[in-house]
Design a protein around this motif. Structure first.
Motif, PDB file in Angstrom:
ATOM      1  N   ARG A 179       6.177  -6.152   1.355  1.00  0.00           N
ATOM      2  CA  ARG A 179       7.395  -7.731   1.410  1.00  0.00           C
ATOM      3  C   ARG A 179       7.035  -7.924   0.181  1.00  0.00           C
ATOM      4  O   ARG A 179       7.851  -8.397  -0.595  1.00  0.00           O
ATOM      5  N   ARG A 180       5.906  -7.462  -0.734  1.00  0.00           N
ATOM      6  CA  ARG A 180       5.508  -8.415  -1.810  1.00  0.00           C
ATOM      7  C   ARG A 180       5.830  -7.286  -2.865  1.00  0.00           C
ATOM      8  O   ARG A 180       6.749  -7.751  -3.836  1.00  0.00           O
ATOM      9  N   HIS A 181       6.388  -6.163  -3.018  1.00  0.00           N
ATOM     10  CA  HIS A 181       6.158  -5.150  -3.898  1.00  0.00           C
ATOM     11  C   HIS A 181       8.009  -4.371  -2.986  1.00  0.00           C
ATOM     12  O   HIS A 181       8.108  -3.588  -3.448  1.00  0.00           O
ATOM     13  N   ARG A 182       8.953  -5.370  -3.014  1.00  0.00           N
ATOM     14  CA  ARG A 182      10.235  -5.064  -2.510  1.00  0.00           C
ATOM     15  C   ARG A 182      11.698  -5.194  -3.197  1.00  0.00           C
ATOM     16  O   ARG A 182      10.782  -5.955  -4.126  1.00  0.00           O
ATOM     17  N   THR A 183      12.398  -3.836  -3.361  1.00  0.00           N
ATOM     18  CA  THR A 183      13.006  -3.558  -4.925  1.00  0.00           C
ATOM     19  C   THR A 183      14.454  -3.491  -3.297  1.00  0.00           C
ATOM     20  O   THR A 183      15.285  -4.508  -3.674  1.00  0.00           O
ATOM     21  N   LEU A 184      14.289  -3.047  -2.669  1.00  0.00           N
ATOM     22  CA  LEU A 184      15.558  -2.747  -1.903  1.00  0.00           C
ATOM     23  C   LEU A 184      14.895  -2.973  -0.136  1.00  0.00           C
ATOM     24  O   LEU A 184      15.430  -3.852   0.273  1.00  0.00           O
ATOM     25  N   ALA A 185      13.996  -1.772   0.569  1.00  0.00           N
ATOM     26  CA  ALA A 185      13.458  -2.114   2.014  1.00  0.00           C
ATOM     27  C   ALA A 185      12.069  -2.338   1.613  1.00  0.00           C
ATOM     28  O   ALA A 185      11.614  -2.501   3.209  1.00  0.00           O
ATOM     29  N   GLY A 186      11.603  -1.293   0.187  1.00  0.00           N
ATOM     30  CA  GLY A 186       9.820  -1.743   0.232  1.00  0.00           C
ATOM     31  C   GLY A 186       9.218  -0.689   0.368  1.00  0.00           C
ATOM     32  O   GLY A 186       7.939  -0.775   0.868  1.00  0.00           O
ATOM     33  N   VAL A 187       9.899   0.106   1.171  1.00  0.00           N
ATOM     34  CA  VAL A 187       9.423   1.824   1.271  1.00  0.00           C
ATOM     35  C   VAL A 187       8.977   2.050   0.094  1.00  0.00           C
ATOM     36  O   VAL A 187       7.548   2.901   0.787  1.00  0.00           O
ATOM     37  N   CYS A 188       9.593   2.306  -1.637  1.00  0.00           N
ATOM     38  CA  CYS A 188       8.898   2.487  -1.864  1.00  0.00           C
ATOM     39  C   CYS A 188       7.039   1.364  -2.537  1.00  0.00           C
ATOM     40  O   CYS A 188       5.791   1.854  -2.242  1.00  0.00           O
ATOM     41  N   GLY A 189       7.087   0.525  -1.998  1.00  0.00           N
ATOM     42  CA  GLY A 189       6.018  -0.841  -1.927  1.00  0.00           C
ATOM     43  C   GLY A 189       5.480  -0.157  -1.217  1.00  0.00           C
ATOM     44  O   GLY A 189       3.734  -0.377  -1.731  1.00  0.00           O
ATOM     45  N   GLY A 190       5.637   0.304   0.059  1.00  0.00           N
ATOM     46  CA  GLY A 190       4.991   0.321   0.899  1.00  0.00           C
ATOM     47  C   GLY A 190       3.826   1.632   0.644  1.00  0.00           C
ATOM     48  O   GLY A 190       2.552   1.309   1.057  1.00  0.00           O
ATOM     49  N   ILE A 191       4.848   2.607   0.077  1.00  0.00           N
ATOM     50  CA  ILE A 191       3.881   3.931  -0.042  1.00  0.00           C
ATOM     51  C   ILE A 191       3.018   3.816  -0.611  1.00  0.00           C
ATOM     52  O   ILE A 191       1.564   3.959  -0.642  1.00  0.00           O
ATOM     53  N   ALA A 192       3.296   2.836  -1.821  1.00  0.00           N
ATOM     54  CA  ALA A 192       2.369   2.890  -3.471  1.00  0.00           C
ATOM     55  C   ALA A 192       1.037   1.758  -2.593  1.00  0.00           C
ATOM     56  O   ALA A 192      -0.005   2.482  -3.136  1.00  0.00           O
TER      57      ALA A 192
ATOM     58  N   PHE B 298       0.116   1.674   0.889  1.00  0.00           N
ATOM     59  CA  PHE B 298      -1.156   2.742   1.455  1.00  0.00           C
ATOM     60  C   PHE B 298      -2.129   3.496   0.848  1.00  0.00           C
ATOM     61  O   PHE B 298      -3.298   4.186   0.726  1.00  0.00           O
ATOM     62  N   TYR B 299      -1.557   4.357  -0.628  1.00  0.00           N
ATOM     63  CA  TYR B 299      -2.398   5.128  -1.084  1.00  0.00           C
ATOM     64  C   TYR B 299      -2.738   4.427  -2.793  1.00  0.00           C
ATOM     65  O   TYR B 299      -3.790   5.907  -3.209  1.00  0.00           O
ATOM     66  N   GLY B 300      -2.574   3.612  -3.195  1.00  0.00           N
ATOM     67  CA  GLY B 300      -2.976   2.436  -3.779  1.00  0.00           C
ATOM     68  C   GLY B 300      -2.688   2.751  -5.288  1.00  0.00           C
ATOM     69  O   GLY B 300      -3.367   3.023  -6.220  1.00  0.00           O
ATOM     70  N   TRP B 301      -1.011   3.408  -5.244  1.00  0.00           N
ATOM     71  CA  TRP B 301      -0.518   3.737  -6.274  1.00  0.00           C
ATOM     72  C   TRP B 301       0.392   2.564  -7.236  1.00  0.00           C
ATOM     73  O   TRP B 301       0.432   1.728  -6.432  1.00  0.00           O
ATOM     74  N   ASP B 302       0.411   3.097  -8.289  1.00  0.00           N
ATOM     75  CA  ASP B 302       1.746   1.687  -8.652  1.00  0.00           C
ATOM     76  C   ASP B 302       3.253   2.598  -8.441  1.00  0.00           C
ATOM     77  O   ASP B 302       3.627   3.181  -7.844  1.00  0.00           O
ATOM     78  N   PRO B 303       3.387   0.772  -7.533  1.00  0.00           N
ATOM     79  CA  PRO B 303       4.919   1.523  -6.855  1.00  0.00           C
ATOM     80  C   PRO B 303       5.966   1.809  -8.309  1.00  0.00           C
ATOM     81  O   PRO B 303       7.297   2.231  -7.274  1.00  0.00           O
ATOM     82  N   THR B 304       6.261   1.343  -9.461  1.00  0.00           N
ATOM     83  CA  THR B 304       6.848   1.561 -10.407  1.00  0.00           C
ATOM     84  C   THR B 304       6.846   3.381 -10.295  1.00  0.00           C
ATOM     85  O   THR B 304       7.478   3.860 -10.487  1.00  0.00           O
ATOM     86  N   LEU B 305       5.925   4.257  -9.960  1.00  0.00           N
ATOM     87  CA  LEU B 305       5.496   5.664  -9.845  1.00  0.00           C
ATOM     88  C   LEU B 305       6.419   6.037  -9.074  1.00  0.00           C
ATOM     89  O   LEU B 305       7.179   7.216  -8.429  1.00  0.00           O
ATOM     90  N   VAL B 306       6.097   5.578  -7.466  1.00  0.00           N
ATOM     91  CA  VAL B 306       6.562   6.182  -6.700  1.00  0.00           C
ATOM     92  C   VAL B 306       7.692   5.934  -6.778  1.00  0.00           C
ATOM     93  O   VAL B 306       8.690   6.982  -6.073  1.00  0.00           O
ATOM     94  N   ARG B 307       9.053   4.945  -6.827  1.00  0.00           N
ATOM     95  CA  ARG B 307       9.997   4.493  -7.352  1.00  0.00           C
ATOM     96  C   ARG B 307      10.500   6.219  -8.514  1.00  0.00           C
ATOM     97  O   ARG B 307      11.664   6.238  -8.500  1.00  0.00           O
ATOM     98  N   ILE B 308      10.204   6.264  -9.278  1.00  0.00           N
ATOM     99  CA  ILE B 308      10.492   7.826 -10.447  1.00  0.00           C
ATOM    100  C   ILE B 308      10.454   8.290  -9.636  1.00  0.00           C
ATOM    101  O   ILE B 308      11.572   9.105  -9.937  1.00  0.00           O
TER     102      ILE B 308
END
Length: 63
Positions: free
Chosen positions: A11-24, A26-36
């Motif tokens: 809910r915090r790192h949500r651009t569209l549905a929060g999928v990339c932010g949720g994966i980031a 969970f693994y402790g990654w930067d959400p921007t890297l997951v989106r790229i």
């Protein structure tokens, strides 16, 4: 990754549905890297779009 923490949409790192932010989160990654990574998968054959839609349906919404 936090032990015992479920994979859920962010809910915090949500651009569209929060999928990339949720994966980031969970693994402790930067959400921007997951989106790229998602963009690269999409540009290399379109599999990123399908994976995103599946994850949107499968992952529960975060609290």
């Amino acid at each position: 990754m936090v032990e015992g923490r479920p994979l859920q949409r962010s809910r915090r790192h949500r651009t569209l549905a929060g999928v990339c932010g949720g994966i980031a989160g969970f693994y402790g990654w930067d959400p921007t890297l997951v989106r790229i990574g998602w963009i690269v998968l999409t540009l290399l054959g379109g599999s990123g779009i399908l994976l995103y839609l599946v994850m949107w349906l499968v992952m529960p919404d975060g609290t």
